[in-house]
Design a protein around this motif. Structure first.
Motif: not given
Length: 324
Positions: A35-53
């Motif tokens: 638990d923490f106070s202040g602004v929170a961000s969900d951060y994701f890194e992911f790879r995706i193939a061109g046909p799915e963009i």
């Protein structure tokens, strides 16, 4: 796979016969319990193939519409990795910017998948948790994260799924060309007025590092002055507009960063703690030349001495920006 491994994994994304690396469909660091106070961000890194963009962008638009109804929503941004900084590694100055589009070029050629970072920002951790962004990602983005195999009739989707990274990060300090801000209300206003819309074609730099968690307080005492230097310096020093002049391959000029931000991962990975030092610049070469400035080098040295993993500093371009 932990954060240390994923940082090193981004360079090993190609597999013979596929446009994306075949890897276990594994969720990395999904559960965040601190638990923490202040602004929170969900951060994701992911790879995706061109046909799915196209499908991915459609899902983001739907998410933005939904999040605008949620209390505490600040912004979301999708950033595509396009290349890497050479100056962060202290390579010779004649190599500055040579990898500025290398990753995107590989993705367009088909030798690499496309690589994205997604930030979803809320005023508090509780509001972020209530939005259930991880569930949304699992239900709407993860099914798109499959390797495609090239064939004579075009790329074909395979059942081979790819991993992604998720972490909850807290913003501890931000800056722009007007000042440096540590108060929560100032940070909230900063994130509501992002200066990296896709139309402006600016460059985002995200410096990924890990430190020994026991050194957290000492590290942040050193990194705060570095952010101030990174945000406030420019070349030439006597520019009448106090912004600097545009960088080129043949000079050492650079304009001030547009914005800077330091993000700390909410929980450690074992005995290590991840940080993102996130900045928006007018150009790649503005950023690269800033690393040649003696003022920056003198401030970065004490910070770099405490880094246990990294730095990994890719360049990104914003592909989608949604605000409250």
């Amino acid at each position: 796979m932990n954060r240390r491994e994923f940082l090193g994994f981004t360079g090993l994304l190609a597999s013979a016969g596929f446009t994306s690396l075949a890897s276990a469909n594994e969720v990395l660091n999904q559960q965040e319990s601190s638990d923490f106070s202040g602004v929170a961000s969900d951060y994701f890194e992911f790879r995706i193939a061109g046909p799915e963009i196209k499908n991915m962008m459609h899902e983001l638009k739907l998410l933005e519409s939904k999040l605008k109804e949620n209390s505490g929503f600040l912004s979301l941004s999708l950033k595509q990795m396009v290349g890497d900084s050479t100056m962060v590694k202290n390579y010779p100055s004649d190599l500055k910017g040579v990898l500025s589009s290398a990753y995107e070029d590989g993705a367009k050629e088909g030798s690499l998948p496309f690589f994205y970072s997604l930030f979803v920002r809320f005023e508090s951790q509780k509001q972020l948790q209530k939005a259930q962004i991880v569930n949304w990602f699992n239900n709407n983005i993860q099914p798109l994260m499959h390797a495609y195999k090239p064939t004579k009739n075009g790329p074909v989707k395979t059942p081979i799924a790819m991993a992604y990274y998720h972490g909850v990060f807290q913003t501890i300090l931000v800056g722009n060309r007007k000042g440096i801000y540590a108060e929560q209300n100032d940070i909230k206003n900063f994130l509501k007025s992002a200066q990296d819309s896709p139309e402006e074609n600016r460059i985002t730099v995200a410096n990924h590092v890990m430190i020994h968690d026991k050194n957290l307080d000492a590290f942040e005492k050193r990194v705060t002055p570095l952010l101030k230097v990174a945000q406030q310096t420019f070349q030439p020093k006597d520019d009448v507009n106090q912004l600097g002049l545009a960088a080129t391959k043949d000079n050492n000029y650079y304009r001030k960063a547009m914005t800077t931000e330091i993000m700390r991962k909410a929980i450690p990975d074992g005995d290590l703690r991840a940080y993102l030092m996130h900045g928006v610049w007018e150009s790649v070469l503005d950023h690269e030349n800033s690393h040649l400035d003696r003022r920056f080098k003198e401030s970065a040295g004490p910070v770099g001495a405490m880094v246990a993993v990294g730095p990994v500093e890719p360049f990104y371009k914003t592909r989608y920006l949604g605000k409250a």
